[in-house]
Design an enzyme around this catalytic site. Structure first.
Site, PDB file in Angstrom:
ATOM      1  N   ASP A   1      39.002  29.452  51.320  1.00 40.37           N
ATOM      2  CA  ASP A   1      38.478  30.594  50.573  1.00 40.37           C
ATOM      3  C   ASP A   1      36.958  30.569  50.728  1.00 40.37           C
ATOM      4  O   ASP A   1      36.270  29.760  50.107  1.00 40.37           O
ATOM      5  CB  ASP A   1      38.890  30.470  49.095  1.00 40.37           C
TER       6      ASP A   1
ATOM      7  N   LYS B   1      32.549  39.283  48.921  1.00 36.42           N
ATOM      8  CA  LYS B   1      31.172  39.202  48.415  1.00 36.42           C
ATOM      9  C   LYS B   1      30.126  39.639  49.449  1.00 36.42           C
ATOM     10  O   LYS B   1      29.946  40.825  49.672  1.00 36.42           O
ATOM     11  CB  LYS B   1      30.899  37.779  47.889  1.00 36.42           C
TER      12      LYS B   1
ATOM     13  N   PHE C   1      38.369  28.382  42.095  1.00 37.64           N
ATOM     14  CA  PHE C   1      38.456  29.784  41.652  1.00 37.64           C
ATOM     15  C   PHE C   1      38.799  30.647  42.850  1.00 37.64           C
ATOM     16  O   PHE C   1      38.125  30.586  43.886  1.00 37.64           O
ATOM     17  CB  PHE C   1      37.127  30.246  41.032  1.00 37.64           C
TER      18      PHE C   1
HETATM   19  N1  PLP Z   1      37.201  33.304  45.606  1.00 33.57           N
HETATM   20  C1  PLP Z   1      36.015  32.748  45.306  1.00 33.57           C
HETATM   21  C2  PLP Z   1      35.649  31.446  45.932  1.00 33.57           C
HETATM   22  C3  PLP Z   1      35.138  33.386  44.430  1.00 33.57           C
HETATM   23  O1  PLP Z   1      33.968  32.817  44.120  1.00 33.57           O
HETATM   24  C4  PLP Z   1      35.524  34.628  43.867  1.00 33.57           C
HETATM   25  C5  PLP Z   1      34.652  35.323  42.905  1.00 33.57           C
HETATM   26  O2  PLP Z   1      33.775  34.772  42.308  1.00 33.57           O
HETATM   27  C6  PLP Z   1      36.767  35.168  44.211  1.00 33.57           C
HETATM   28  C7  PLP Z   1      37.575  34.488  45.094  1.00 33.57           C
HETATM   29  C8  PLP Z   1      37.235  36.479  43.646  1.00 33.57           C
HETATM   30  O3  PLP Z   1      36.535  37.526  44.232  1.00 33.57           O
HETATM   31  P1  PLP Z   1      36.620  38.990  43.584  1.00 33.57           P
HETATM   32  O4  PLP Z   1      35.954  38.894  42.237  1.00 33.57           O
HETATM   33  O5  PLP Z   1      35.890  39.863  44.544  1.00 33.57           O
HETATM   34  O6  PLP Z   1      38.058  39.335  43.455  1.00 33.57           O
END
Ligand code: PLP
Length: 402
Positions: free
Chosen positions: A223, A252, A138
């Site tokens: 990520d 986050k 994700f």
């Molecule tokens: N990348 C990862 C690993 C995530 O867990 C998330 C959100 O849960 C995101 C990206 C996306 O972040 P945002 O919701 O702040 O766009």
């Protein structure tokens, strides 16, 4: 308390792309939340791994207040002191030499993927644009990030699929070896898959991915939106394996609840974003950076990082004990304060029921898919909040099996 709006108004005035729980929180302190009826909850969800220092941390309030009286916003036609200070601290604390600020995880990843493609284009030619990511990963909800994310349900139905992106199973080095080529500009992965079920990658896998990237002159993008900023007990999860990426994204916990994200990279790669190539009106906003600077100052200390591991052990032992006692969980996995309790075969698909019952018992937990109950509490959650949260979770599980 006179509430003039409530949960039912959500269905009346909001786009129905979420299904929020049936209470509306109105205030928080540390790892406790209170709803409109003044009912109190132990918060083990942490705003989905965001509230690294819990709710209403005095140092964050102070940083926000101080900055609120000085300067809120100037846009990217000017730089500002909080952004420069935060970038300097991130550079000092990591492999990175350059920082790009944005506002959400998706935006940091969007910047990372665009930078990788621009780097490939500039260094080797237009054909070097292939991105390889992992199934079940994700990376956010923008069109590029859902396309790189390995969950088709998030990218289908939005028109023609983006090209030049392929997926391989997580932790399967043979599959990556078969897919990677000299046309690959980036391999993207989460060192701990969060939404995909709280699955940490092994060090051997990460090392082998790094070696394949080096062999094919491809960038390694981590990520760390969910796994970063102390969540695993290291400032960033890559520090646990020692496998250093070329680009890392953080969001986050970086802002501890104030929206901010960052893309970190080396000077040589950063050079491929020249003036005008990419941008954000709010990225590097002084308020966000002032808060994040304070979060970083607090999180990046032995006291907090070592405490994450201690808390991990306490919670893990409790979850394992509950799993055995009630037969609800088959295993507990994760790293630091990103924990996943995997539903046993008997209770397969019922993580959502655990979440609902837990809320009724006064403790907030998350799911990571239908089969995993996920916990991502504050990194400084007090022992008594952990104990109370576990007592309430136990009561929820007792009701589930009873
Ligand atoms: N990348 C990862 C690993 C995530 O867990 C998330 C959100 O849960 C995101 C990206 C996306 O972040 P945002 O919701 O702040 O766009």
């Amino acid at each position: 308390m006179s509430a003039t709006v409530g949960r039912s108004d959500f269905d009346r005035v909001m786009v129905p792309n979420y299904a929020p729980v049936n209470m509306v929180p109105v205030r928080g302190a540390g790892s406790r939340l209170w709803d409109q009826q003044d009912r109190e909850y132990v918060d083990l969800a942490g705003g989905i791994a965001v509230n690294a220092l819990g709710h209403a941390h005095p140092a964050m309030i102070e940083a926000l207040n101080e900055q609120a009286h000085k300067l809120w916003h100037v846009s990217n036609i000017m730089t500002n002191e909080p952004a420069l200070r935060l970038a300097d601290k991130l550079v000092r604390a990591t492999f990175a030499e350059r920082v790009f600020f944005a506002n959400s995880g998706a935006e940091a990843n969007e910047a990372a993927f665009k930078l990788a493609r621009r780097w490939g284009h500039n260094t080797c030619g237009a054909q070097k644009h292939q991105i390889i990511a992992c199934t079940n990963s994700f990376h956010g909800r923008s069109l590029f990030t859902v396309s790189v994310g390995g969950q088709p349900k998030y990218s289908e139905g939005f028109g023609p699929a983006m090209g030049g992106i392929s997926h391989v199973p997580y932790q399967d080095i043979a599959a990556l070896e078969a897919a990677i080529s000299d046309d690959t500009c980036a391999v993207v992965l989460e060192p701990v898959q969060g939404e995909g079920g709280v699955i940490p990658a092994s060090t051997e896998y990460l090392r082998a991915v790094r070696a394949l990237c080096d062999k094919h002159h491809a960038l390694l993008v981590f990520d760390e939106v969910q796994s970063g900023m102390g969540r695993t007990g290291k400032l960033f999860a890559y520090m646990q394996s020692g496998v250093v990426p070329d680009i890392l994204t953080s969001a986050k916990s970086l802002g501890g609840g104030f929206p901010i994200s960052a893309m970190l990279t080396t000077a040589a790669i950063a050079e491929h974003f020249v003036v005008g190539t990419h941008g954000s009106t709010y990225g590097g906003n002084p308020l966000a950076c002032a808060v994040a600077e304070r979060v970083l100052d607090i999180v990046n200390t032995p006291a907090v990082l070592d405490g994450v591991q201690q808390r991990h052990e306490t919670i893990r032992a409790e979850l394992e004990q509950m799993g055995t006692e009630f037969g609800v969980f088959s295993s507990v996995r994760g790293s630091g304060l990103l924990l996943g309790a995997v539903m046993s075969d008997t209770f397969k698909g019922r993580a959502k029921d655990v979440q609902a019952l837990a809320q009724e018992e006064g403790v907030l937990v998350l799911q990571a898919g239908p089969d995993v109950v996920r916990l991502a509490p504050s990194l400084i959650i007090e022992q008594e909040d952990i104990a109370e949260g576990m007592t309430r979770l136990r009561a929820a599980l007792r009701r589930m099996v009873g």
